[in-house]
Design an enzyme around this catalytic site. Structure first.
Site, PDB file in Angstrom:
ATOM      1  N   SER A   1       0.829  -1.211   0.000  1.00 57.41           N
ATOM      2  CA  SER A   1       0.000   0.000   0.000  1.00 57.41           C
ATOM      3  C   SER A   1       0.859   1.255   0.000  1.00 57.41           C
ATOM      4  CB  SER A   1      -0.881   0.041   1.253  1.00 57.41           C
ATOM      5  OG  SER A   1      -1.689  -1.092   1.321  1.00 57.41           O
TER       6      SER A   1
HETATM    7  N1  SAH Z   1      -0.080  -5.576   4.206  1.00 61.07           N
HETATM    8  C1  SAH Z   1       0.666  -5.793   2.970  1.00 61.07           C
HETATM    9  C2  SAH Z   1      -0.163  -5.497   1.729  1.00 61.07           C
HETATM   10  C3  SAH Z   1      -0.710  -6.733   1.249  1.00 61.07           C
HETATM   11  S1  SAH Z   1      -1.642  -6.775  -0.226  1.00 61.07           S
HETATM   12  C4  SAH Z   1       1.971  -5.018   2.961  1.00 61.07           C
HETATM   13  O1  SAH Z   1       2.191  -4.210   3.846  1.00 61.07           O
HETATM   14  O2  SAH Z   1       2.764  -5.257   2.040  1.00 61.07           O
HETATM   15  C5  SAH Z   1      -2.879  -7.938   0.314  1.00 61.07           C
HETATM   16  C6  SAH Z   1      -2.402  -9.318   0.655  1.00 61.07           C
HETATM   17  O3  SAH Z   1      -3.526 -10.066   1.097  1.00 61.07           O
HETATM   18  C7  SAH Z   1      -1.807 -10.103  -0.514  1.00 61.07           C
HETATM   19  O4  SAH Z   1      -0.509 -10.484  -0.200  1.00 61.07           O
HETATM   20  C8  SAH Z   1      -2.730 -11.310  -0.648  1.00 61.07           C
HETATM   21  O5  SAH Z   1      -2.075 -12.501  -1.007  1.00 61.07           O
HETATM   22  C9  SAH Z   1      -3.304 -11.413   0.757  1.00 61.07           C
HETATM   23  N2  SAH Z   1      -4.557 -12.162   0.873  1.00 61.07           N
HETATM   24  C10 SAH Z   1      -5.631 -12.154   0.034  1.00 61.07           C
HETATM   25  N3  SAH Z   1      -6.599 -12.968   0.510  1.00 61.07           N
HETATM   26  C11 SAH Z   1      -6.134 -13.502   1.673  1.00 61.07           C
HETATM   27  C12 SAH Z   1      -6.662 -14.426   2.619  1.00 61.07           C
HETATM   28  N4  SAH Z   1      -7.877 -14.973   2.494  1.00 61.07           N
HETATM   29  N5  SAH Z   1      -5.903 -14.739   3.697  1.00 61.07           N
HETATM   30  C13 SAH Z   1      -4.660 -14.203   3.863  1.00 61.07           C
HETATM   31  N6  SAH Z   1      -4.104 -13.341   2.987  1.00 61.07           N
HETATM   32  C14 SAH Z   1      -4.829 -12.985   1.910  1.00 61.07           C
END
Ligand code: SAH
Length: 197
Positions: free
Chosen positions: A49
């Site tokens: 993000s």
């Molecule tokens: N917080 C992260 C941003 C992540 S983007 C950072 O600081 O970099 C969102 C993430 O959610 C992705 O990596 C994706 O794989 C994960 N995601 C999507 N659905 C999910 C689920 N059901 N359980 C766990 N992770 C999930």
């Protein structure tokens, strides 16, 4: 423009962002952009993000230092690293193994040791540790799963991008004894929460 200039007033949250070197969470080829206020692609078609959104979500959690925080969507581990400076322990779930492995290695190198990681579907929460003082969802869901709300303590706060496609809103949910109060913060665009392993 600084994050403070953009309206982030929580100095503890700002200090935590300053302590985490964002470039270490960004793919090598994009590192020159690390300190722009932009979301950037990471591995597996996911995104880290923009700093403003990380700051906004962190601020909305109102951390005092003693909390247990559940994060769904560990991704690069950047948001987890910021939270780790502000609470007792972060429990971070990621469904994509390559991302989780990289995040764990990065956070070990940074000597951040108050994060527990789990591979799997975060929409089920982390029942063995629940209830949590705070929950943060960093992927967009149509509607916040009830299972997650049930894992939030009374008085606890949850921040999540809610709504599908282009119409997502960042919502802040506070769980009271008999009611749940919701407040919309701003429109956002997050990668989707994908249920199942
Ligand atoms: N917080 C992260 C941003 C992540 S983007 C950072 O600081 O970099 C969102 C993430 O959610 C992705 O990596 C994706 O794989 C994960 N995601 C999507 N659905 C999910 C689920 N059901 N359980 C766990 N992770 C999930």
């Amino acid at each position: 423009m600084t994050l403070r200039g953009m309206g982030i007033l929580d100095s503890a949250a700002l200090a935590a962002l300053e302590q985490v070197p964002r470039e270490l969470f960004i793919p090598q080829a994009l590192r020159a952009h690390s300190y722009e206020n932009a979301s950037l692609p990471i591995a597996c078609d996911q995104t880290i993000s923009q700093p403003y959104i990380v700051a906004r979500m962190t601020e909305a959690l109102q951390l005092q230092g003693r909390e247990l925080v559940l994060e769904i969507g560990c991704g690069s581990g950047y948001q987890a690293a910021v939270l780790a400076h502000l609470c007792r322990r972060v429990y971070s779930i990621e469904r994509l193994k390559p991302l989780l492995v990289d995040a764990e290695n990065r956070l070990r190198d940074l000597r951040i040791s108050n994060i527990s990681f789990r591979l799997g579907d975060g929409s089920k929460g982390w029942p063995e540790v629940a209830p949590f003082d705070r929950i943060i969802l960093t992927c967009g869901c149509d509607k916040i799963p009830d299972i997650l709300l049930q894992q939030l303590k009374i008085g606890g706060i949850m921040v999540a991008p809610e709504g599908n496609g282009k119409a997502q809103q960042l919502v802040v949910v506070t769980r009271h004894e008999t009611t749940v109060v919701r407040r919309a913060l701003m429109p956002v665009t997050f990668v989707p929460l994908i249920e199942g392993e």
